[in-house]
Design a protein around this motif. Structure first.
Motif, PDB file in Angstrom:
ATOM      1  N   THR A 120     -10.749   0.329  -6.900  1.00  0.00           N
ATOM      2  CA  THR A 120     -11.552   0.510  -8.108  1.00  0.00           C
ATOM      3  C   THR A 120     -12.803  -0.171  -7.483  1.00  0.00           C
ATOM      4  OG1 THR A 120      -9.853   0.377  -9.489  1.00  0.00           O
ATOM      5  CG2 THR A 120     -12.016   0.241 -10.379  1.00  0.00           C
ATOM      6  N   ARG A 121     -12.810  -1.370  -6.918  1.00  0.00           N
ATOM      7  CA  ARG A 121     -14.034  -1.963  -6.461  1.00  0.00           C
ATOM      8  C   ARG A 121     -14.628  -1.041  -5.416  1.00  0.00           C
ATOM      9  NH1 ARG A 121     -13.497  -7.547  -4.721  1.00  0.00           N
ATOM     10  NH2 ARG A 121     -15.676  -7.671  -4.575  1.00  0.00           N
ATOM     11  N   VAL A 122     -13.852  -0.576  -4.518  1.00  0.00           N
ATOM     12  CA  VAL A 122     -14.408   0.010  -3.378  1.00  0.00           C
ATOM     13  C   VAL A 122     -15.027   1.293  -3.987  1.00  0.00           C
ATOM     14  CG1 VAL A 122     -13.745   1.422  -1.243  1.00  0.00           C
ATOM     15  CG2 VAL A 122     -12.706  -0.767  -1.682  1.00  0.00           C
ATOM     16  N   LYS A 123     -14.392   2.109  -4.852  1.00  0.00           N
ATOM     17  CA  LYS A 123     -14.844   3.228  -5.437  1.00  0.00           C
ATOM     18  C   LYS A 123     -16.119   3.020  -5.885  1.00  0.00           C
ATOM     19  CE  LYS A 123     -13.446   7.050  -8.295  1.00  0.00           C
ATOM     20  NZ  LYS A 123     -13.481   8.090  -7.084  1.00  0.00           N
ATOM     21  N   VAL A 124     -16.479   1.781  -6.641  1.00  0.00           N
ATOM     22  CA  VAL A 124     -17.696   1.513  -7.108  1.00  0.00           C
ATOM     23  C   VAL A 124     -18.821   0.869  -6.114  1.00  0.00           C
ATOM     24  CG1 VAL A 124     -19.173   0.113  -8.990  1.00  0.00           C
ATOM     25  CG2 VAL A 124     -16.532   1.148  -9.353  1.00  0.00           C
ATOM     26  N   VAL A 125     -18.388   0.117  -5.297  1.00  0.00           N
ATOM     27  CA  VAL A 125     -19.138  -0.573  -4.260  1.00  0.00           C
ATOM     28  C   VAL A 125     -18.355  -0.580  -3.134  1.00  0.00           C
ATOM     29  CG1 VAL A 125     -20.424  -2.833  -3.537  1.00  0.00           C
ATOM     30  CG2 VAL A 125     -19.890  -2.219  -5.773  1.00  0.00           C
ATOM     31  N   PRO A 126     -18.795   0.729  -1.881  1.00  0.00           N
ATOM     32  CA  PRO A 126     -18.102   0.880  -0.784  1.00  0.00           C
ATOM     33  C   PRO A 126     -17.930  -0.218   0.083  1.00  0.00           C
ATOM     34  CG  PRO A 126     -19.355   2.888  -1.446  1.00  0.00           C
ATOM     35  CD  PRO A 126     -19.472   1.672  -2.490  1.00  0.00           C
ATOM     36  N   SER A 127     -19.007  -1.163   0.204  1.00  0.00           N
ATOM     37  CA  SER A 127     -19.207  -2.278   1.099  1.00  0.00           C
ATOM     38  C   SER A 127     -17.994  -3.373   0.898  1.00  0.00           C
ATOM     39  CB  SER A 127     -20.586  -2.743   1.052  1.00  0.00           C
ATOM     40  OG  SER A 127     -20.896  -3.212  -0.305  1.00  0.00           O
ATOM     41  N   THR A 151      -8.869   0.587   5.513  1.00  0.00           N
ATOM     42  CA  THR A 151      -8.840   1.983   5.658  1.00  0.00           C
ATOM     43  C   THR A 151      -8.298   2.723   4.825  1.00  0.00           C
ATOM     44  OG1 THR A 151      -8.847   1.542   8.120  1.00  0.00           O
ATOM     45  CG2 THR A 151      -8.217   3.834   7.488  1.00  0.00           C
ATOM     46  N   ARG A 152      -7.047   2.330   4.165  1.00  0.00           N
ATOM     47  CA  ARG A 152      -6.422   3.454   3.017  1.00  0.00           C
ATOM     48  C   ARG A 152      -7.010   3.220   1.794  1.00  0.00           C
ATOM     49  NH1 ARG A 152       0.061   2.505   4.218  1.00  0.00           N
ATOM     50  NH2 ARG A 152       0.073   4.160   2.780  1.00  0.00           N
ATOM     51  N   GLY A 153      -7.748   1.863   1.796  1.00  0.00           N
ATOM     52  CA  GLY A 153      -8.217   1.617   0.271  1.00  0.00           C
ATOM     53  C   GLY A 153      -9.479   2.489   0.084  1.00  0.00           C
ATOM     54  N   ARG A 154     -10.229   2.748   1.236  1.00  0.00           N
ATOM     55  CA  ARG A 154     -11.317   3.720   1.159  1.00  0.00           C
ATOM     56  C   ARG A 154     -10.820   5.193   1.111  1.00  0.00           C
ATOM     57  NH1 ARG A 154     -13.130   0.942   6.063  1.00  0.00           N
ATOM     58  NH2 ARG A 154     -14.964  -0.387   5.673  1.00  0.00           N
ATOM     59  N   ASP A 155      -9.567   5.540   1.479  1.00  0.00           N
ATOM     60  CA  ASP A 155      -8.967   6.938   1.367  1.00  0.00           C
ATOM     61  C   ASP A 155      -8.623   7.050   0.001  1.00  0.00           C
ATOM     62  OD1 ASP A 155      -8.107   9.391   2.123  1.00  0.00           O
ATOM     63  OD2 ASP A 155      -6.082   8.521   2.199  1.00  0.00           O
ATOM     64  N   VAL A 214       0.869  -1.076  -0.146  1.00  0.00           N
ATOM     65  CA  VAL A 214      -0.107  -0.005   0.092  1.00  0.00           C
ATOM     66  C   VAL A 214       0.870   1.048   0.087  1.00  0.00           C
ATOM     67  CG1 VAL A 214      -1.916   1.306   1.290  1.00  0.00           C
ATOM     68  CG2 VAL A 214      -1.929  -1.212   1.122  1.00  0.00           C
ATOM     69  N   ASP A 215       1.990   1.332   0.791  1.00  0.00           N
ATOM     70  CA  ASP A 215       2.764   2.388   0.816  1.00  0.00           C
ATOM     71  C   ASP A 215       3.517   2.507  -0.607  1.00  0.00           C
ATOM     72  OD1 ASP A 215       2.568   2.780   3.401  1.00  0.00           O
ATOM     73  OD2 ASP A 215       4.468   1.722   4.160  1.00  0.00           O
ATOM     74  N   PRO A 255       9.728  -9.701  -7.743  1.00  0.00           N
ATOM     75  CA  PRO A 255       9.366  -8.307  -8.379  1.00  0.00           C
ATOM     76  C   PRO A 255       7.975  -8.447  -9.181  1.00  0.00           C
ATOM     77  CG  PRO A 255      11.722  -8.857  -8.766  1.00  0.00           C
ATOM     78  CD  PRO A 255      11.184  -9.837  -7.923  1.00  0.00           C
ATOM     79  N   ALA A 256       7.849  -9.823  -9.604  1.00  0.00           N
ATOM     80  CA  ALA A 256       6.523 -10.239 -10.427  1.00  0.00           C
ATOM     81  C   ALA A 256       5.298 -10.079  -9.406  1.00  0.00           C
ATOM     82  CB  ALA A 256       6.451 -11.246 -10.972  1.00  0.00           C
ATOM     83  N   VAL A 257       5.773 -10.660  -8.126  1.00  0.00           N
ATOM     84  CA  VAL A 257       4.592 -10.642  -7.202  1.00  0.00           C
ATOM     85  C   VAL A 257       4.319  -9.362  -6.473  1.00  0.00           C
ATOM     86  CG1 VAL A 257       3.843 -11.854  -4.850  1.00  0.00           C
ATOM     87  CG2 VAL A 257       5.278 -13.163  -6.695  1.00  0.00           C
ATOM     88  N   VAL A 258       5.217  -8.500  -6.603  1.00  0.00           N
ATOM     89  CA  VAL A 258       5.087  -7.211  -6.154  1.00  0.00           C
ATOM     90  C   VAL A 258       4.010  -6.490  -7.002  1.00  0.00           C
ATOM     91  CG1 VAL A 258       6.165  -5.071  -5.374  1.00  0.00           C
ATOM     92  CG2 VAL A 258       7.400  -6.810  -4.807  1.00  0.00           C
ATOM     93  N   LEU A 259       4.369  -6.694  -8.067  1.00  0.00           N
ATOM     94  CA  LEU A 259       3.682  -5.967  -9.235  1.00  0.00           C
ATOM     95  C   LEU A 259       2.300  -6.459  -9.183  1.00  0.00           C
ATOM     96  CD1 LEU A 259       5.724  -5.140 -12.319  1.00  0.00           C
ATOM     97  CD2 LEU A 259       5.496  -3.871 -10.310  1.00  0.00           C
ATOM     98  N   SER A 260       2.151  -7.931  -9.048  1.00  0.00           N
ATOM     99  CA  SER A 260       0.894  -8.536  -8.976  1.00  0.00           C
ATOM    100  C   SER A 260      -0.088  -7.929  -7.760  1.00  0.00           C
ATOM    101  CB  SER A 260       0.852  -9.995  -8.954  1.00  0.00           C
ATOM    102  OG  SER A 260       1.642 -10.633 -10.095  1.00  0.00           O
ATOM    103  N   ASP A 261       0.715  -7.883  -6.507  1.00  0.00           N
ATOM    104  CA  ASP A 261       0.006  -7.419  -5.572  1.00  0.00           C
ATOM    105  C   ASP A 261      -0.531  -5.873  -5.708  1.00  0.00           C
ATOM    106  OD1 ASP A 261       0.476  -9.713  -4.105  1.00  0.00           O
ATOM    107  OD2 ASP A 261       2.015  -8.917  -3.003  1.00  0.00           O
ATOM    108  N   LEU A 262       0.237  -5.023  -6.325  1.00  0.00           N
ATOM    109  CA  LEU A 262       0.131  -3.481  -6.647  1.00  0.00           C
ATOM    110  C   LEU A 262      -1.526  -3.549  -7.379  1.00  0.00           C
ATOM    111  CD1 LEU A 262       3.432  -1.798  -7.602  1.00  0.00           C
ATOM    112  CD2 LEU A 262       1.640  -1.175  -5.681  1.00  0.00           C
ATOM    113  N   ALA A 263      -1.261  -4.573  -8.640  1.00  0.00           N
ATOM    114  CA  ALA A 263      -2.418  -4.812  -9.339  1.00  0.00           C
ATOM    115  C   ALA A 263      -3.719  -5.086  -8.688  1.00  0.00           C
ATOM    116  CB  ALA A 263      -2.210  -5.637 -10.484  1.00  0.00           C
ATOM    117  N   GLU A 264      -3.562  -5.940  -7.990  1.00  0.00           N
ATOM    118  CA  GLU A 264      -4.712  -6.615  -6.856  1.00  0.00           C
ATOM    119  C   GLU A 264      -5.201  -5.306  -5.962  1.00  0.00           C
ATOM    120  OE1 GLU A 264      -5.460 -10.144  -3.431  1.00  0.00           O
ATOM    121  OE2 GLU A 264      -3.650  -9.825  -4.529  1.00  0.00           O
TER     122      GLU A 264
END
Length: 594
Positions: free
Chosen positions: A317-324, A337-341, A274-275, A302-311
């Motif tokens: 994006t899903r939180v922006k559309v469906v906050p629940s 918490t930070r995802g909502r922000d 997240v950072d 490194p590939a896993v890090v980018l995959s985690d970033l994509a996830e």
């Protein structure tokens, strides 16, 4: 799969044999419908069918690996043949509170009337012929003869055809249960004869609860964050989650912490992911590269890090559309918490752009011989794209509606590092001082930054316009102008044209926008229904043909062509005119004038 079943309790798996260890996936295998988790629609349908006596002759169970297809088949076989020693149960039932007469043998796959066949290794017509021959005989001791065919899609085409007649009209005492992970490979003639159940992936929250119960029964202390990591890595497969839990217990050799699971799976710390996402959204390239190297040094792929970033981008994006969505307990508190922000501050266009760049970057890293270097270049691209305007902002600026906004609270941009982002700071684009002016990080190196206010350009003819486009090095636009555009009328600032069918559909709009940007004044480009003049390419071809006809009429050329039969003129190059030395005019004296 199941809620944790007590080995010694009713309706559960048999107790662990002495002298041997049974993996958790086998030890806690469900033995009744009450034990199944995550498959409520299928359980409800089967329950109603048993209670009303509407039991089909064949079922087919499909789903990803580890969701309980073979286990469900054995539970169905047990329910069909459930019988108590006192004879109080006289028909199929889904209520099996205690172990019946046939239950133990069915669970252990050794009952004579419940035949399990691996279709991957028994896929020939001869194997199906044995079933067809044996199905006519009544069961030896059970109520039904049950045939369980695992991975049924592996049967050959001839074997499927040999099974069709028996499958459509089996004897009353025979039932078929098929299991497959590749339902599309099963012929429709077989599917139409079966009742189909699609077993779903088990949700992360259900898996976490299931694993916590098993860990408690095993007497293992495990952090909730570690359970969430295991559930996420299992991707909805109960068997995978139990296998990973088994591995995590062995890896930790004591209390299982989230850090142990990360090291075992080669994952990066979710908080650090997240950072890293925050650094990228703020355009802080130095902090992003430092964070990636730090995660790489502690063993993160490194590939896993980018995959985690994509996830995480997908999660925001899903939180922006469906906050629940942010209420999922399989996610850490920091992610929620930070995802909502982030969802409240980042625009959908920015999130979509970041997702596309990460998706492409993961494949680049996986194919690269230097994964960490490739990952760093992906992060550089994302960070430098952070403060780029979105397409709608560019269009508005070109149309003169408004200038590009500098700080965009709802978008992303540059900015310094920092652990958190305040509402007032947002994700404002970074600015670095140069002399007395503040400029964007790209203004010194990107030529586009200097084209915001171009000088006004006057173009009096269509040929000048095409030459001007060529000077801009826009090859695609120049090719379209030469090949697909027929001029109808032309004025400086107004262009009326007819288009060939091969012209791009968006050419008029794009060309008008480019002309407005390049010339510094408003242009109007209109498509006319008139025929229009020849295209520039047609004019060039006509001139070239005229020159070739003139050359071919030359007596010397005709002599060469007759001397070499089959020769032809493929091109004419006009020589540059030779410079002629002109003698200077003699100076006139006064005497000469007389």
């Amino acid at each position: 799969m199941s809620e944790p079943a007590t080995p010694a309790g009713p309706g559960s798996a048999p107790a662990e044999p002495a002298g041997g260890y049974r993996v958790l996936a086998r030890k806690y295998r469900p033995a009744s419908f009450d034990d199944l988790i995550g498959q409520e629609p299928m359980v409800r349908t089967v329950s109603n069918a048993f209670e009303t006596g509407r039991i089909p002759q064949a079922w087919i169970l499909t789903g990803v690996r580890g969701v309980g297809k073979t286990t469900t088949a054995r539970i169905l076989a047990r329910a069909l043949n459930y019988e108590l020693p006192d004879g109080s149960i006289t028909g199929p039932t889904i209520h099996m509170p205690t172990m019946g007469v046939h239950c133990q043998a069915i669970i252990e796959s050794r009952h004579i009337d419940v035949l399990e066949m691996d279709a991957a290794s028994h896929n020939s017509v001869d194997d199906v012929r044995q079933i067809n021959d044996a199905v006519r005989y009544a069961p030896v001791s059970a109520r039904y003869k049950v045939y369980i065919l695992d991975e049924v899609h592996m049967l050959s085409g001839a074997a499927f055809n040999a099974l069709l007649k028996t499958l459509e009209e089996p004897p009353p005492h025979a039932k078929f249960i098929f299991a497959t992970t590749e339902i599309r490979k099963v012929p429709v003639t077989v599917l139409s004869r079966c009742q189909r159940f699609d077993l779903r992936r088990v949700e992360g929250a259900v898996l976490v609860k299931h694993l916590a119960g098993i860990a408690a029964k095993e007497g293992v202390e495990i952090e909730e964050a570690a359970l969430a990591l295991v559930a996420r890595a299992a991707e909805g497969s109960v068997r995978d989650s139990l296998s990973l839990l088994d591995q995590a217990i062995a890896h930790a050799a004591g209390a299982v912490r989230a850090e142990d699971v990360r090291q075992m799976l080669g994952l990066a710390d979710r908080v650090r992911v997240v950072d890293l996402f925050e650094h990228l959204m703020k355009g802080d390239i130095a902090a992003a590269l430092t964070e990636l190297r730090a995660q790489y040094d502690i063993g993160a792929d490194p590939a896993v890090v980018l995959s985690d970033l994509a996830e995480f981008t997908h999660f925001v994006t899903r939180v922006k559309v469906v906050p629940s969505v942010a209420d999922d307990v399989s996610l850490s508190e920091a992610e929620r918490t930070r995802g909502r922000d982030f969802a409240s501050k980042l625009s959908m266009r920015v999130l979509s752009r970041t997702w596309q760049m990460l998706l492409k970057g993961v494949s680049e890293v996986q194919a690269s011989g230097r994964p960490v270097a490739a990952a760093e270049m992906v992060l550089v691209r994302i960070a430098y794209a952070a403060d780029l305007p979105t397409p709608d902002e560019v269009i508005r600026s070109l149309n003169g509606e408004s200038a590009l906004p500098a700080p965009r609270p709802s978008g992303n941009g540059g900015g310094g590092g920092g652990a958190g982002v305040s509402a007032s700071q947002g994700f404002a684009p970074r600015a670095v001082a140069r002399g007395s002016a503040a400029v964007s990080p790209r203004s010194a190196e990107d030529p586009v930054a200097h084209e915001q206010a171009p000088p006004t350009v006057a173009l009096t003819t269509f040929e000048q316009l095409v030459a001007f486009v060529a000077e801009k090095r826009d090859i695609a636009t120049r090719m379209t102008l030469e090949r697909d555009v027929r001029l109808v009328r032309y004025e400086d600032g107004q262009l009326e044209i007819a288009l060939e069918a091969s012209a791009p559909r968006t050419f008029v709009h794009e060309f008008q926008r480019k002309l407005t940007t390049w010339t510094g004044k408003r242009w109007i480009v209109v498509v006319s229904k008139e025929q229009g003049a020849q295209t520039l390419r047609e004019k060039q071809e006509e001139q070239r043909a005229e020159v070739e006809r003139g050359v071919q009429a030359d007596p010397l050329v005709q002599a060469v062509l007759s001397r070499f039969p089959g020769a032809k003129i493929v091109g004419v190059t006009q020589a540059a005119p030779e410079a002629v030395d002109v003698p200077p005019e003699p100076e006139l004296n006064e005497d000469d004038e007389d």
